[in-house]
Design a protein around this motif. Structure first.
Motif, PDB file in Angstrom:
ATOM      1  N   PHE A  36       0.846  -1.200   0.000  1.00  0.00           N
ATOM      2  CA  PHE A  36       0.000   0.000   0.000  1.00  0.00           C
ATOM      3  C   PHE A  36       0.876   1.243   0.000  1.00  0.00           C
ATOM      4  N   SER A  37       0.688   2.115  -0.981  1.00  0.00           N
ATOM      5  CA  SER A  37       1.485   3.332  -1.103  1.00  0.00           C
ATOM      6  C   SER A  37       0.604   4.571  -1.012  1.00  0.00           C
ATOM      7  N   MET A  38       1.195   5.632  -0.472  1.00  0.00           N
ATOM      8  CA  MET A  38       0.538   6.938  -0.432  1.00  0.00           C
ATOM      9  C   MET A  38       1.409   7.867  -1.276  1.00  0.00           C
ATOM     10  N   VAL A  39       0.790   8.501  -2.281  1.00  0.00           N
ATOM     11  CA  VAL A  39       1.511   9.185  -3.349  1.00  0.00           C
ATOM     12  C   VAL A  39       1.306  10.695  -3.272  1.00  0.00           C
ATOM     13  N   ALA A  40       2.388  11.438  -3.512  1.00  0.00           N
ATOM     14  CA  ALA A  40       2.343  12.905  -3.489  1.00  0.00           C
ATOM     15  C   ALA A  40       1.703  13.451  -4.761  1.00  0.00           C
ATOM     16  N   LYS A  41       1.063  14.596  -4.616  1.00  0.00           N
ATOM     17  CA  LYS A  41       0.522  15.312  -5.777  1.00  0.00           C
ATOM     18  C   LYS A  41       1.656  15.936  -6.579  1.00  0.00           C
ATOM     19  N   GLY A  42       2.751  16.193  -5.918  1.00  0.00           N
ATOM     20  CA  GLY A  42       3.885  16.893  -6.527  1.00  0.00           C
ATOM     21  C   GLY A  42       4.045  18.237  -5.846  1.00  0.00           C
ATOM     22  N   GLN A  85       5.186   4.023   2.024  1.00  0.00           N
ATOM     23  CA  GLN A  85       4.902   2.699   1.493  1.00  0.00           C
ATOM     24  C   GLN A  85       4.802   1.718   2.657  1.00  0.00           C
ATOM     25  N   PHE A  86       3.764   0.882   2.609  1.00  0.00           N
ATOM     26  CA  PHE A  86       3.500  -0.076   3.676  1.00  0.00           C
ATOM     27  C   PHE A  86       3.294  -1.462   3.082  1.00  0.00           C
ATOM     28  N   ILE A  87       3.857  -2.472   3.728  1.00  0.00           N
ATOM     29  CA  ILE A  87       3.588  -3.858   3.383  1.00  0.00           C
ATOM     30  C   ILE A  87       2.685  -4.395   4.494  1.00  0.00           C
ATOM     31  N   LEU A  88       1.498  -4.849   4.113  1.00  0.00           N
ATOM     32  CA  LEU A  88       0.498  -5.323   5.066  1.00  0.00           C
ATOM     33  C   LEU A  88       0.222  -6.799   4.794  1.00  0.00           C
ATOM     34  N   CYS A  89       0.097  -7.577   5.864  1.00  0.00           N
ATOM     35  CA  CYS A  89      -0.123  -9.007   5.702  1.00  0.00           C
ATOM     36  C   CYS A  89      -0.974  -9.528   6.855  1.00  0.00           C
ATOM     37  N   HIS A  90      -2.018 -10.297   6.515  1.00  0.00           N
ATOM     38  CA  HIS A  90      -2.890 -10.878   7.539  1.00  0.00           C
ATOM     39  C   HIS A  90      -3.765 -11.955   6.903  1.00  0.00           C
ATOM     40  N   ASP A  92      -6.976 -12.268   7.459  1.00  0.00           N
ATOM     41  CA  ASP A  92      -8.308 -11.702   7.228  1.00  0.00           C
ATOM     42  C   ASP A  92      -8.191 -10.403   6.432  1.00  0.00           C
ATOM     43  N   ILE A  93      -8.705 -10.390   5.217  1.00  0.00           N
ATOM     44  CA  ILE A  93      -8.631  -9.193   4.366  1.00  0.00           C
ATOM     45  C   ILE A  93      -9.288  -7.992   5.033  1.00  0.00           C
ATOM     46  N   ASN A  94     -10.311  -8.219   5.856  1.00  0.00           N
ATOM     47  CA  ASN A  94     -10.982  -7.107   6.525  1.00  0.00           C
ATOM     48  C   ASN A  94     -10.070  -6.406   7.527  1.00  0.00           C
ATOM     49  N   VAL A  95      -9.175  -7.150   8.156  1.00  0.00           N
ATOM     50  CA  VAL A  95      -8.198  -6.546   9.061  1.00  0.00           C
ATOM     51  C   VAL A  95      -7.251  -5.655   8.263  1.00  0.00           C
ATOM     52  N   ILE A  96      -6.852  -6.109   7.083  1.00  0.00           N
ATOM     53  CA  ILE A  96      -5.988  -5.295   6.218  1.00  0.00           C
ATOM     54  C   ILE A  96      -6.727  -4.031   5.787  1.00  0.00           C
ATOM     55  N   LEU A  97      -7.991  -4.165   5.405  1.00  0.00           N
ATOM     56  CA  LEU A  97      -8.772  -2.993   4.989  1.00  0.00           C
ATOM     57  C   LEU A  97      -8.898  -1.988   6.134  1.00  0.00           C
ATOM     58  N   ASP A  98      -9.135  -2.476   7.345  1.00  0.00           N
ATOM     59  CA  ASP A  98      -9.202  -1.579   8.504  1.00  0.00           C
ATOM     60  C   ASP A  98      -7.874  -0.873   8.735  1.00  0.00           C
ATOM     61  N   THR A  99      -6.781  -1.582   8.503  1.00  0.00           N
ATOM     62  CA  THR A  99      -5.456  -0.980   8.666  1.00  0.00           C
ATOM     63  C   THR A  99      -5.225   0.096   7.614  1.00  0.00           C
ATOM     64  N   ILE A 100      -5.650  -0.156   6.370  1.00  0.00           N
ATOM     65  CA  ILE A 100      -5.514   0.861   5.322  1.00  0.00           C
ATOM     66  C   ILE A 100      -6.344   2.086   5.685  1.00  0.00           C
ATOM     67  N   ARG A 101      -7.554   1.886   6.182  1.00  0.00           N
ATOM     68  CA  ARG A 101      -8.382   3.022   6.609  1.00  0.00           C
ATOM     69  C   ARG A 101      -7.677   3.822   7.705  1.00  0.00           C
ATOM     70  N   PHE A 102      -7.088   3.109   8.668  1.00  0.00           N
ATOM     71  CA  PHE A 102      -6.334   3.772   9.737  1.00  0.00           C
ATOM     72  C   PHE A 102      -5.200   4.600   9.145  1.00  0.00           C
ATOM     73  N   LEU A 103      -4.451   4.025   8.219  1.00  0.00           N
ATOM     74  CA  LEU A 103      -3.338   4.748   7.594  1.00  0.00           C
ATOM     75  C   LEU A 103      -3.837   5.988   6.859  1.00  0.00           C
ATOM     76  N   GLN A 104      -4.938   5.854   6.126  1.00  0.00           N
ATOM     77  CA  GLN A 104      -5.494   6.989   5.383  1.00  0.00           C
ATOM     78  C   GLN A 104      -5.948   8.113   6.316  1.00  0.00           C
ATOM     79  N   GLU A 105      -6.467   7.746   7.473  1.00  0.00           N
ATOM     80  CA  GLU A 105      -6.952   8.746   8.427  1.00  0.00           C
ATOM     81  C   GLU A 105      -5.832   9.360   9.261  1.00  0.00           C
ATOM     82  N   THR A 106      -4.748   8.629   9.441  1.00  0.00           N
ATOM     83  CA  THR A 106      -3.706   9.024  10.390  1.00  0.00           C
ATOM     84  C   THR A 106      -2.482   9.662   9.745  1.00  0.00           C
ATOM     85  N   VAL A 107      -2.000   9.084   8.670  1.00  0.00           N
ATOM     86  CA  VAL A 107      -0.755   9.545   8.043  1.00  0.00           C
ATOM     87  C   VAL A 107      -1.085  10.640   7.029  1.00  0.00           C
ATOM     88  N   LYS A 108      -0.512  11.811   7.255  1.00  0.00           N
ATOM     89  CA  LYS A 108      -0.815  12.980   6.414  1.00  0.00           C
ATOM     90  C   LYS A 108       0.472  13.700   6.031  1.00  0.00           C
TER      91      LYS A 108
END
Length: 129
Positions: A36-42, A85-90, A92-108
């Motif tokens: 999972f990557s978070m990309v800059a606008k530039g 950039q994050f490498i996520l592994c679990h 349960d796919i739902n746990v991964i999705l929750d982690t991505i949501r956490f990253l989207q809400e937290t990392v800015k």
């Protein structure tokens, strides 16, 4: 364990290798793994928040911050625009999705005007399709 390097060299040299593909766990023991990557606008990254709150271990196998505040990132459509950039592994796919949501809400990341410097988040539920 098996040596992947030895296998590659043997294959390149046309030599029979002792490598046994059947000993590999290509399905990660039933786990799902996502890069999972978070990309800059530039532009310039003026401020970064939340990266220190990302838990290491467990679901988050790896977490990388590629730029520090003050860095200029060209809008060139290449992997150079990846800020986090994050490498996520679990299991349960739902746990991964929750982690991505956490990253989207937290990392800015913010530009010098205080506007978000990362591209907009995507709907993680699309990963279930």
């Amino acid at each position: 364990g098996q040596s992947h390097l030895e296998f590659m060299v043997d294959t390149a040299l046309g030599v029979q290798s002792g490598y046994d593909i059947n000993r590999e766990d290509v399905f990660l023991g039933g786990k799902t793994c996502i890069n999972f990557s978070m990309v800059a606008k530039g532009g310039t990254i003026a401020r970064i928040e939340g990266f220190e709150k990302v838990p290491r271990g467990g679901v988050v196998v790896s977490a990388e911050q590629r730029y520090q505040p003050g860095a200029y990132i060209a809008k060139d459509g290449t992997p150079k625009q990846i800020v986090f950039q994050f490498i996520l592994c679990h299991e349960d796919i739902n746990v991964i999705l929750d982690t991505i949501r956490f990253l989207q809400e937290t990392v800015k990341a913010y530009d010098p005007e205080g506007e978000p410097a990362l591209l907009d988040c995507f709907d993680v539920n699309r990963l279930l399709l």
